[in-house]
Design an enzyme around this catalytic site. Structure first.
Site, PDB file in Angstrom:
ATOM      1  N   THR A 185     -35.253 -12.462  29.358  1.00 28.69           N
ATOM      2  CA  THR A 185     -33.788 -12.512  28.750  1.00 28.69           C
ATOM      3  C   THR A 185     -34.163 -13.257  27.309  1.00 28.69           C
ATOM      4  O   THR A 185     -34.979 -14.114  27.085  1.00 28.69           O
ATOM      5  CB  THR A 185     -33.147 -13.306  29.752  1.00 28.69           C
ATOM      6  OG1 THR A 185     -31.933 -13.621  29.157  1.00 28.69           O
ATOM      7  CG2 THR A 185     -33.924 -14.626  30.334  1.00 28.69           C
ATOM      8  N   GLU A 328     -31.110 -13.366  34.999  1.00 28.23           N
ATOM      9  CA  GLU A 328     -32.012 -14.282  36.243  1.00 28.23           C
ATOM     10  C   GLU A 328     -31.232 -13.893  37.694  1.00 28.23           C
ATOM     11  O   GLU A 328     -31.734 -14.685  38.547  1.00 28.23           O
ATOM     12  CB  GLU A 328     -31.583 -15.687  35.724  1.00 28.23           C
ATOM     13  CG  GLU A 328     -32.456 -16.102  34.611  1.00 28.23           C
ATOM     14  CD  GLU A 328     -31.625 -15.911  33.262  1.00 28.23           C
ATOM     15  OE1 GLU A 328     -30.897 -15.100  33.177  1.00 28.23           O
ATOM     16  OE2 GLU A 328     -31.996 -16.683  32.228  1.00 28.23           O
ATOM     17  N   LYS A 439     -22.638 -13.481  22.292  1.00 28.42           N
ATOM     18  CA  LYS A 439     -22.946 -12.145  22.786  1.00 28.42           C
ATOM     19  C   LYS A 439     -22.175 -11.298  22.128  1.00 28.42           C
ATOM     20  O   LYS A 439     -21.081 -11.053  22.315  1.00 28.42           O
ATOM     21  CB  LYS A 439     -22.890 -12.339  24.459  1.00 28.42           C
ATOM     22  CG  LYS A 439     -23.487 -11.203  24.870  1.00 28.42           C
ATOM     23  CD  LYS A 439     -23.711 -11.800  26.292  1.00 28.42           C
ATOM     24  CE  LYS A 439     -24.850 -10.842  27.214  1.00 28.42           C
ATOM     25  NZ  LYS A 439     -24.745 -10.772  28.546  1.00 28.42           N
ATOM     26  N   TRP A 444     -27.602 -10.511  23.064  1.00 28.21           N
ATOM     27  CA  TRP A 444     -27.584 -12.029  22.259  1.00 28.21           C
ATOM     28  C   TRP A 444     -28.008 -12.110  20.933  1.00 28.21           C
ATOM     29  O   TRP A 444     -29.032 -11.736  20.455  1.00 28.21           O
ATOM     30  CB  TRP A 444     -28.676 -12.780  23.149  1.00 28.21           C
ATOM     31  CG  TRP A 444     -28.088 -12.964  24.653  1.00 28.21           C
ATOM     32  CD1 TRP A 444     -28.796 -12.620  25.598  1.00 28.21           C
ATOM     33  CD2 TRP A 444     -26.956 -13.707  25.074  1.00 28.21           C
ATOM     34  NE1 TRP A 444     -28.121 -12.922  26.722  1.00 28.21           N
ATOM     35  CE2 TRP A 444     -26.938 -13.668  26.513  1.00 28.21           C
ATOM     36  CE3 TRP A 444     -25.902 -14.472  24.661  1.00 28.21           C
ATOM     37  CZ2 TRP A 444     -26.125 -14.302  27.321  1.00 28.21           C
ATOM     38  CZ3 TRP A 444     -25.040 -15.062  25.226  1.00 28.21           C
ATOM     39  CH2 TRP A 444     -24.964 -15.031  26.716  1.00 28.21           C
TER      40      TRP A 444
END
Ligand code: AMP
Length: 541
Positions: A185, A328, A439, A444
């Site tokens: 991520t 996550e 975002k 991102w």
């Protein structure tokens, strides 16, 4: 006293064998250059078995990280099962990341091999020399005409499969807690962090995608994942669809709203999912297609605008099914499906509820906590605090302990970096974010990295980057810049300076010159003050 039930590991091998045994006749369709190809689960399963043999012949270690650099395709789905079912770890690389990030990630995960769609080879190949553990690059020919370098590390996917006997036995994983897949991520500060899914977490997460109040995936469904397979396993849709016995339609390299709308109509797709940007792009096309088979459009990754959801409800009769999650959290953590207590509500009230991020999925616990004291806050829809999550498919740490545990509480909950209020029904409403990121279209942009690049300009005293709502991309960066005394700088000059330094899609949409970046009591940039100041800022279109 112990229960007397059989203790069988929860593993993705079950998902594979169930699909192969029961649903061999079901179709898998993939968009490709010049049309589509169609296969069946039975034929796909033979190829998964061949791929298992290929992994051994190529000498991959027992828990090798198997990198993929691919679009959403049936081939990618072969890798999705062959890697974990043979004890290897599927590592989906995000094709939209910067070269340096990709190199960092492949080295950090110690990928031994990368499977790449031919159309994406030009992005990957220049980096392979720096990926120190990658010994083999397998090219999946997707009909693109990208040149294939003459290099002994490069192998052809179809040739390897054709030369391999299908593995004849039953796949087996002893330990359900062993790693099945990983995904990095970039939604945190600092380097990207590895999230490692286990067989157990993947199976439990898949089961929840089959529950009626989540996605309700069923054998009758035809599922089209628009969300990339490198984003948190396409929200669990591929594994869920296989477990349910649903048919799958993949877009392949053509991710334009027009191509997706055509596939949705042509294949009478019932369930699809993607970030708001894609549905925004498809909105003007709704009237031209028969989308009457659709029963659920999953939307998340960014807040789903109420107006977008309502536009779909008015045009095709179904609003967006709003969900919230993170890499996550595997990623499904909360879903905003309707509840019986809303039956008496007006359509307007229900639309308000759908704009919320929803109720926790079964087996997921959510709470909001005061950021200073860590104290849990009430679910009264007024108190706002950091959203924290716990559950069997929520990460407990990052790969190799990166991040120093700061993203996890002492009692083991994930600190999401989102700020929320929760109403008495347990419906989450995201109001802010503590992570300093923008975002855009589901990807991102690091405000901190962008600020550092801006502050490298000799005329810039200080700079802060904030997210501004954007109709198409959901958010875009606004640069708030303080110019050094005695110097001058225009927005155009700054953008020109940034152009060679950051990816094109990171370039701020606007530059505002301010006298000073507001600070908090401890001297940090107060993004909240800036966000309030530019609350109704309109970006140039
Ligand atoms: P990623 O790990 O890239 O999937 O990003 C996860 C983050 O995206 C979350 O922590 C939120 O900040 C944001 N996000 C995901 N889903 C939603 C949603 N439905 N509404 C608002 N933000 C969301």
């Amino acid at each position: 006293m112990l229960g007397l039930m059989q203790d069988r590991p929860l593993s993705l091998t079950h998902v594979f064998h169930r699909a192969e045994r029961l649903f061999g006749h079901k179709r898998i369709v993939t968009g490709q250059a010049g049309g589509e190809r169609e296969t069946t689960i039975a034929d796909w399963a033979v190829r998964v078995r061949r791929l298992a043999t290929v992994f051994d012949t190529l000498g991959l270690s027992a828990d090798a990280r198997v990198g993929t650099f691919c679009w959403n395709t049936d081939r990618h789905l072969e890798l999705y099962l062959a890697a974990p079912c043979t004890g290897r770890v599927l590592h989906t690389l995000n094709i939209r990341l910067f070269p340096e990030q990709l190199v960092y990630i492949a080295n950090h995960a110690e990928d031994e091999i990368v499977f790449v769609d031919r159309s994406l080879l030009p992005l990957l190949w220049p980096l392979v020399d720096q990926m120190t553990t990658v010994r083999t690059v397998v090219v999946i020919d997707d009909g693109a005409d990208a040149a294939i370098p003459d290099d002994p590390r490069i192998r052809d996917y179809e040739e390897l499969l054709a030369a391999a006997e299908p593995f004849a036995g039953t796949f087996h994983i002893d330990d359900e807690n062993s790693a099945a897949a990983m995904c990095y991520t970039s939604g945190t500060t600092g380097n990207p962090k590895g999230v490692v899914y286990s067989h157990r977490s993947a199976v439990l997460h898949s089961l929840v995608t089959l529950t009626a109040d989540a996605f309700g995936l069923a054998e009758r469904d035809i599922v089209l994942p628009v969300v990339p397979m490198f984003h948190a396993n396409a929200w669990g849709l591929p594994y869920g669809a296989l477990l349910a016995g649903a048919e799958l339609v993949f877009p392949g390299p053509n991710m334009t709203p027009a191509a997706i709308a055509e596939q949705l109509a042509r294949h009478r797709v019932t369930v699809t999912g993607g970030v708001p940007t894609i549905w925004m792009g498809m909105r003007p096309l709704l009237a031209q297609h028969d989308l009457s088979a659709l029963r659920a459009i999953l939307c998340g990754g960014s807040a789903v605008p109420r107006a977008l959801s309502e536009a779909y409800r008015e045009a095709i009769g179904i609003p967006m099914l709003h969900a919230w999650g993170m890499t996550e959290t595997s990623p499904i953590a909360s879903i905003s499906s309707g509840r019986s207590h809303q039956d008496a509500w007006t359509e307007d009230e229900r639309a308000d509820a759908r704009a919320r991020q929803g109720q926790p999925a079964p087996l997921v616990d959510l709470r909001i906590a005061d950021p200073e004291s860590g104290q849990e806050l009430p679910w009264d829809d007024e108190a706002t605090g950091e959203l924290q999550a716990a559950g069997p498919w929520i990460a407990r740490e990052y790969y190799r302990g990166e991040g120093g545990g700061t993203q996890f509480t002492e009692d083991g909950w994930l600190r999401t970096g989102d700020v929320a209020a929760v109403d008495r029904w347990g419906y989450v409403r995201l109001v802010d974010r503590t992570k300093d990121l923008v975002k855009s279209g589901g990807e991102w942009i690091s405000s901190v990295d962008l600020e550092n690049e801006i502050m490298a300009h000799p005329a810039v005293e200080e700079a802060a980057v904030i997210a501004i709502p954007h109709e198409k991309w959901t958010e875009r960066p606004l640069a708030c810049v303080v110019v050094k005394e005695g110097r001058s700088l225009t927005g155009e000059e700054l953008i020109e300076f940034l152009t060679p330094r950051v990816a094109k899609w990171w370039l701020p949409d606007a530059v505002e010159f301010i006298d000073e970046v507001p600070k908090t009591s401890v001297g940090k940039f107060s993004k909240r003050t800036l966000r309030e100041k530019f609350g109704d800022y309109t970006l140039p279109s």
